[in-house]
Scaffold this active site. Sequence first.
Site, PDB file in Angstrom:
ATOM      1  N   HIS A  73       0.934  -1.058  -0.262  1.00 15.15           N
ATOM      2  CA  HIS A  73      -0.231   0.180  -0.159  1.00 15.15           C
ATOM      3  C   HIS A  73       0.826   1.304   0.234  1.00 15.15           C
ATOM      4  O   HIS A  73       1.855   1.542   0.176  1.00 15.15           O
ATOM      5  CB  HIS A  73      -1.060   0.482   1.151  1.00 15.15           C
ATOM      6  CG  HIS A  73      -1.660   1.132   0.866  1.00 15.15           C
ATOM      7  ND1 HIS A  73      -1.078   1.973   2.013  1.00 15.15           N
ATOM      8  CD2 HIS A  73      -3.407   1.172   0.369  1.00 15.15           C
ATOM      9  CE1 HIS A  73      -2.800   2.943   2.004  1.00 15.15           C
ATOM     10  NE2 HIS A  73      -4.015   2.344   0.871  1.00 15.15           N
ATOM     11  N   GLU A 132      -3.529   2.375  -7.197  1.00 13.46           N
ATOM     12  CA  GLU A 132      -3.918   3.377  -6.636  1.00 13.46           C
ATOM     13  C   GLU A 132      -3.062   4.622  -6.393  1.00 13.46           C
ATOM     14  O   GLU A 132      -1.819   4.611  -5.783  1.00 13.46           O
ATOM     15  CB  GLU A 132      -3.980   3.310  -5.280  1.00 13.46           C
ATOM     16  CG  GLU A 132      -4.731   1.761  -4.802  1.00 13.46           C
ATOM     17  CD  GLU A 132      -5.050   2.463  -3.230  1.00 13.46           C
ATOM     18  OE1 GLU A 132      -6.282   2.393  -2.916  1.00 13.46           O
ATOM     19  OE2 GLU A 132      -4.175   1.996  -1.897  1.00 13.46           O
TER      20      GLU A 132
HETATM   21  P1  PGA Z   1      -9.316   6.590  -0.089  1.00 16.73           P
HETATM   22  O1  PGA Z   1      -8.439   5.769   0.626  1.00 16.73           O
HETATM   23  O2  PGA Z   1     -10.037   6.295   0.141  1.00 16.73           O
HETATM   24  O3  PGA Z   1      -9.509   7.342   1.781  1.00 16.73           O
HETATM   25  O4  PGA Z   1      -8.254   7.749  -0.704  1.00 16.73           O
HETATM   26  C1  PGA Z   1      -8.006   4.403  -0.185  1.00 16.73           C
HETATM   27  C2  PGA Z   1      -6.821   3.813   0.120  1.00 16.73           C
HETATM   28  O5  PGA Z   1      -6.172   3.895   0.756  1.00 16.73           O
HETATM   29  O6  PGA Z   1      -6.736   2.635   0.217  1.00 16.73           O
END
Ligand code: PGA
Length: 263
Positions: free
Chosen positions: A100, A172
Site C-alpha cells: 500500500h 492507487e
Molecule cells: P481513500 O483511501 O479512499 O480514503 O482515499 C484509499 C486507500 O488508501 O486505499
Amino acid sequence: MEKQKKLYLGTNTKMYKTIAQTQKFLTRLREETEDISREKLELFVIPSYTALYHARQCVQPHEIRLGAQNMGWEDTGQFSGEISPLMIRETGADLVMIGHSERRHVLLETDEMERKKVACALRHNLTPLLCVGETEEEKRLGLSDERLRTQLKAGLYGLAPEEAAKLWIAYEPVWAIGVGGTPASKEYAEEKHGVIRRCVEELFGKETGRKIPLLYGGSVHGENAPELIQRENIDGLFIGRAAWQAESFASIIRTVLPLWIRR
Ligand code: PGA
C-alpha cells in the site's frame, strides 16, 4: 455475453478501527448486504491485524472476505514486530494487501520487499493484493507509466503464470489517496489500468493477464464510483474513507453492482 469475472469491492480500514469497532462495522455490513447475491460480487474488508481473528467470528468468508494490511516475508524467525503468513492464516484471513502507498512512502518499503511478500503469500495460499501507483512528482514528470511498469515487473518478478492468476492488483495513485487527495478522473484511471493490463499480459500471457482483477483506489466515493466502474479495465474499487460506515459502503455496492453487471 456472460461475464467471467466478479466485481471486486473492498475497504482497508488502515489504523482506524479497534477490535470492537471492526466487529460492529462488519456485523452491520453483513446485515446491510445480506440480500445481495455474492455470485457476481467479491466483497472484502481489510482490518487491523489485532481485529482479524475477531472479525472472522462475525462474518463468514462467503459473505465478506478478510485480509491483512501487510505481512512479513518469512514463515518464522528473528523479525520482531513482523507478522508471518502462518499467523495470518491462523486468524482465518486468506487475503493480504501488499505495498500500500503508506507502506511504500511512509514506511519506506521497496519493490524488492513487495516481491518477497507477494511470493511468500502465494506459497501460503494467501491471495496477494498488490498496490501500485505513481507519486505526484512522477506524474508531473511524465513518468507514471514507467513507475507502474517498474513496480509490477519488480514486484511480480519470477512468478509463473499460474501463480500470477491468483493475484489481485490495485492501482492507487499516491496523489489520489486519503485526506487532501484528488480522485483520478475516469479517463485517467482507465488509461493507467490499460497500462497495468498490458504489462501483466506481457509478463504472464494474454489469457492470465486478462483475468487478473484490477481495482482502482484513491478518494473513491458515492459520486465517482459509478463512472469508474463502467470503464473496461476497472474490475473493482478499493475504497478508504467512503466505506468506513457500513451504510455508506452498502449504498455504493447497491449503486455500482447493477451498473457493472450491465456494462
Ligand atoms: P481513500 O483511501 O479512499 O480514503 O482515499 C484509499 C486507500 O488508501 O486505499
